[in-house]
Motif scaffolding. Structure first.
Motif, mmCIF file in Angstrom:
data_model
loop_
_atom_site.group_PDB
_atom_site.id
_atom_site.type_symbol
_atom_site.label_atom_id
_atom_site.label_comp_id
_atom_site.label_asym_id
_atom_site.label_seq_id
_atom_site.Cartn_x
_atom_site.Cartn_y
_atom_site.Cartn_z
ATOM 1 N N GLU A 141 -4.896 33.961 5.870
ATOM 2 C CA GLU A 141 -6.101 33.624 5.108
ATOM 3 C C GLU A 141 -7.198 33.074 6.035
ATOM 4 O O GLU A 141 -8.372 33.397 5.876
ATOM 5 N N LEU A 142 -6.799 32.262 7.012
ATOM 6 C CA LEU A 142 -7.785 31.719 7.964
ATOM 7 C C LEU A 142 -8.429 32.840 8.766
ATOM 8 O O LEU A 142 -9.636 32.829 9.032
ATOM 9 N N LYS A 143 -7.623 33.840 9.111
ATOM 10 C CA LYS A 143 -8.124 34.974 9.881
ATOM 11 C C LYS A 143 -9.118 35.780 9.037
ATOM 12 O O LYS A 143 -10.200 36.151 9.491
ATOM 13 N N LEU A 144 -8.723 35.992 7.786
ATOM 14 C CA LEU A 144 -9.568 36.729 6.845
ATOM 15 C C LEU A 144 -10.926 36.051 6.700
ATOM 16 O O LEU A 144 -11.965 36.699 6.609
ATOM 17 N N LEU A 145 -10.924 34.707 6.680
ATOM 18 C CA LEU A 145 -12.156 33.942 6.505
ATOM 19 C C LEU A 145 -12.829 33.642 7.845
ATOM 20 O O LEU A 145 -13.874 33.007 7.879
ATOM 21 N N ASN A 146 -12.194 34.101 8.913
ATOM 22 C CA ASN A 146 -12.723 33.894 10.262
ATOM 23 C C ASN A 146 -12.916 32.405 10.590
ATOM 24 O O ASN A 146 -13.952 31.999 11.101
ATOM 25 N N LYS A 147 -11.917 31.589 10.244
ATOM 26 C CA LYS A 147 -11.969 30.145 10.512
ATOM 27 C C LYS A 147 -10.886 29.789 11.523
ATOM 28 O O LYS A 147 -9.699 29.808 11.195
ATOM 29 N N PRO A 148 -11.278 29.476 12.745
ATOM 30 C CA PRO A 148 -10.283 29.199 13.783
ATOM 31 C C PRO A 148 -9.732 27.768 13.725
ATOM 32 O O PRO A 148 -9.934 26.976 14.634
ATOM 33 N N ILE A 149 -9.051 27.441 12.648
ATOM 34 C CA ILE A 149 -8.476 26.105 12.512
ATOM 35 C C ILE A 149 -7.076 26.101 13.136
ATOM 36 O O ILE A 149 -6.314 27.047 12.959
ATOM 37 N N LYS A 150 -6.784 25.050 13.881
ATOM 38 C CA LYS A 150 -5.483 24.969 14.551
ATOM 39 C C LYS A 150 -4.369 24.704 13.538
ATOM 40 O O LYS A 150 -4.443 23.763 12.744
ATOM 41 N N VAL A 151 -3.336 25.556 13.571
ATOM 42 C CA VAL A 151 -2.201 25.401 12.663
ATOM 43 C C VAL A 151 -0.927 25.222 13.488
ATOM 44 O O VAL A 151 -0.686 25.972 14.423
ATOM 45 N N THR A 152 -0.139 24.206 13.145
ATOM 46 C CA THR A 152 1.090 23.928 13.894
ATOM 47 C C THR A 152 2.281 23.891 12.946
ATOM 48 O O THR A 152 2.251 23.189 11.932
ATOM 49 N N LEU A 153 3.320 24.663 13.281
ATOM 50 C CA LEU A 153 4.573 24.603 12.517
ATOM 51 C C LEU A 153 5.514 23.658 13.257
ATOM 52 O O LEU A 153 5.828 23.877 14.418
ATOM 53 N N GLU A 154 5.923 22.570 12.587
ATOM 54 C CA GLU A 154 6.840 21.604 13.212
ATOM 55 C C GLU A 154 7.925 21.271 12.182
ATOM 56 O O GLU A 154 7.723 20.415 11.309
ATOM 57 N N PRO A 155 9.071 21.964 12.272
ATOM 58 C CA PRO A 155 10.112 21.792 11.258
ATOM 59 C C PRO A 155 10.650 20.362 11.164
ATOM 60 O O PRO A 155 11.236 19.993 10.155
ATOM 61 N N ARG A 156 10.440 19.541 12.203
ATOM 62 C CA ARG A 156 11.065 18.212 12.197
ATOM 63 C C ARG A 156 10.135 17.087 11.760
ATOM 64 O O ARG A 156 10.431 15.913 12.004
ATOM 65 N N LEU A 157 9.025 17.388 11.106
ATOM 66 C CA LEU A 157 8.041 16.334 10.796
ATOM 67 C C LEU A 157 8.635 15.126 10.071
ATOM 68 O O LEU A 157 8.329 13.992 10.429
ATOM 69 N N VAL A 158 9.484 15.372 9.059
ATOM 70 C CA VAL A 158 10.030 14.226 8.308
ATOM 71 C C VAL A 158 10.917 13.378 9.232
ATOM 72 O O VAL A 158 10.846 12.146 9.223
ATOM 73 N N PHE A 159 11.697 14.046 10.083
ATOM 74 C CA PHE A 159 12.536 13.304 11.040
ATOM 75 C C PHE A 159 11.689 12.535 12.058
ATOM 76 O O PHE A 159 11.998 11.400 12.390
ATOM 77 N N LEU A 160 10.639 13.171 12.548
ATOM 78 C CA LEU A 160 9.779 12.496 13.528
ATOM 79 C C LEU A 160 9.139 11.269 12.893
ATOM 80 O O LEU A 160 9.079 10.198 13.496
ATOM 81 N N GLY A 161 8.700 11.420 11.642
ATOM 82 C CA GLY A 161 8.098 10.299 10.922
ATOM 83 C C GLY A 161 9.113 9.197 10.666
ATOM 84 O O GLY A 161 8.815 8.008 10.792
ATOM 85 N N LEU A 162 10.327 9.610 10.327
ATOM 86 C CA LEU A 162 11.408 8.648 10.061
ATOM 87 C C LEU A 162 11.721 7.863 11.328
ATOM 88 O O LEU A 162 11.971 6.661 11.297
ATOM 89 N N ASN A 163 11.660 8.568 12.445
ATOM 90 C CA ASN A 163 11.896 7.930 13.737
ATOM 91 C C ASN A 163 10.794 6.904 14.061
ATOM 92 O O ASN A 163 11.088 5.787 14.490
ATOM 93 N N HIS A 164 9.529 7.265 13.789
ATOM 94 C CA HIS A 164 8.425 6.306 13.987
ATOM 95 C C HIS A 164 8.604 5.102 13.056
ATOM 96 O O HIS A 164 8.421 3.969 13.465
ATOM 97 N N TRP A 165 8.942 5.399 11.800
ATOM 98 C CA TRP A 165 9.132 4.334 10.810
ATOM 99 C C TRP A 165 10.213 3.360 11.288
ATOM 100 O O TRP A 165 10.033 2.139 11.247
ATOM 101 N N PHE A 166 11.325 3.921 11.784
ATOM 102 C CA PHE A 166 12.441 3.082 12.233
ATOM 103 C C PHE A 166 12.052 2.267 13.467
ATOM 104 O O PHE A 166 12.456 1.116 13.615
ATOM 105 N N SER A 167 11.254 2.860 14.343
ATOM 106 C CA SER A 167 10.827 2.156 15.552
ATOM 107 C C SER A 167 10.114 0.850 15.215
ATOM 108 O O SER A 167 10.234 -0.133 15.950
ATOM 109 N N VAL A 168 9.343 0.852 14.119
ATOM 110 C CA VAL A 168 8.633 -0.376 13.764
ATOM 111 C C VAL A 168 9.385 -1.229 12.740
ATOM 112 O O VAL A 168 9.043 -2.391 12.536
ATOM 113 N N ASN A 169 10.413 -0.668 12.108
ATOM 114 C CA ASN A 169 11.119 -1.428 11.069
ATOM 115 C C ASN A 169 12.538 -1.846 11.452
ATOM 116 O O ASN A 169 13.264 -2.377 10.621
ATOM 117 N N LYS A 170 12.944 -1.547 12.691
ATOM 118 C CA LYS A 170 14.342 -1.874 13.037
ATOM 119 C C LYS A 170 14.497 -3.346 13.394
ATOM 120 O O LYS A 170 13.539 -4.021 13.633
#
Ligand SMILES: Nc1ncnc2c1ncn2[C@@H]1O[C@H](COP(=O)(O)OP(=O)(O)OP(=O)(O)O)[C@@H](O)[C@H]1O
Ligand SMILES: CC(C)(CO)[C@@H](O)C(=O)NCCC(=O)O
Ligand SMILES: [K+]
Length: 284
Positions: free
Chosen positions: A255-284
């Protein structure tokens, strides 16, 4: 060893890591969330018994009862009381000059829900993970059982989000709640049809495909429209995670290509884990 768990509505995913700082995966896997009787849970957790687990950190969108069941199983099998991450009213990012944050020493992600804990913890953790990696406005899409999209501005303020049914939920709502469709589908050996279904199973499943594709494409249009008057439309990133993330990525990019909008898109399957890791770093 630290055991990180993402308990979603369909699957319970885990990552074992030796160090919270490095967060290198020693092992990772998943099991079906639905199979959550005390005995089954115990069996799943017993696989971690020999690993010297020091802490169990969990992101759970399950009910109070399921969480309690998990806590008890964990205490019995691993002799550890798990820590459940929660959504809070704000999160302070680490000072991270690697992402161009040397000028702004303190950055804060702000949860704008009137009751902050009501915001799904998986959404909050995914936002935390992206906030730690991106200094512009961003959209984070988590395509799991439900598909969620959350919009955060460069100041870190959550602008709101969407919660929509994913493919499986869409299909289940039709097959489960309406007797006639379920009866018709029970006559199908397999789905027949390509674009349009030639039996009930295919009509429901192909329809769900179109719903998800349509949501993704329209979401892009809505975002582009929201930025149409802004001179900073390039200062937006889209981040994608979840079991169906790869498919969502494809629709978003098309859809971005169709609309000619060069917005950066990143697929990161571990986002919830990465966030959980940040959360734990400050809450441990
Ligand atoms: N190995 C797998 N097992 C099951 N589903 C998978 C697998 N790999 C990808 N998927 C896809 O992942 C989707 C579920 O995504 P995910 O695991 O993120 O959901 P979830 O555990 O229900 O999480 P949440 O409830 O947080 O959305 C399914 O619809 C399926 O299409
Ligand atoms: C929407 C889900 C189910 C997505 O996993 C989860 O984030 C959740 O249970 N949220 C609570 C409702 C909310 O976030 O507004
Ligand atoms: K999720």
């Amino acid at each position: 060893m630290f055991l990180f768990i993402d308990q979603g509505n369909s699957r319970c995913k885990y990552v074992l890591t030796k160090s919270v700082e490095l967060f290198k995966e020693e092992a990772a896997g998943a099991w079906d969330s639905k199979a959550s009787s005390a005995d089954e849970l115990k069996k799943h957790l017993e696989q971690f018994a020999g690993f010297g687990v020091k802490a169990v950190i969990i992101s759970s969108v399950a009910s109070r009862e399921t969480k309690d069941l998990f806590k008890q199983a964990c205490e019995r099998t691993l002799k550890i009381t798990p820590v459940f991450a929660t959504s809070t009213s704000s999160y302070s990012a680490k000072d991270n000059s690697a992402i161009g944050n040397s000028a702004q020493l303190s950055r804060t992600l702000v949860n704008t829900y009137a009751k902050p804990q009501a915001l799904g913890v998986d959404r909050w953790l995914a936002m935390i993970a992206v906030f730690e990696r991106c200094v512009t406005d961003f959209i984070v899409i988590d395509a799991g059982t439900a598909i969620t999209a959350d919009w955060v501005n460069a100041q870190g303020v959550h602008q709101g989000g969407h919660i929509v049914a994913g493919k499986k939920l869409l299909q289940q709502s039709l097959l489960g709640e309406t007797g006639g469709i379920a009866w018709s589908a029970s006559h199908d050996n397999q789905a027949e049809g390509d674009l349009f279904g030639q039996n009930t199973s295919a009509a429901v499943s192909l329809g769900a495909d179109v719903m998800v594709e349509g949501y993704c494409r329209q979401l892009v249009r809505q975002i582009i429209s929201a930025y149409k008057d802004a001179d900073n439309s390039n200062n937006l990133e889209i981040w994608i995670t979840g079991g169906d993330g790869a498919e969502v990525l494809q629709w978003i990019e098309q859809e971005l290509k169709l609309l000619n909008k060069p917005i950066k898109v990143t697929l990161e399957p571990r986002l919830v884990f990465l966030g959980l890791n940040h959360w734990f770093s400050v809450n441990k």
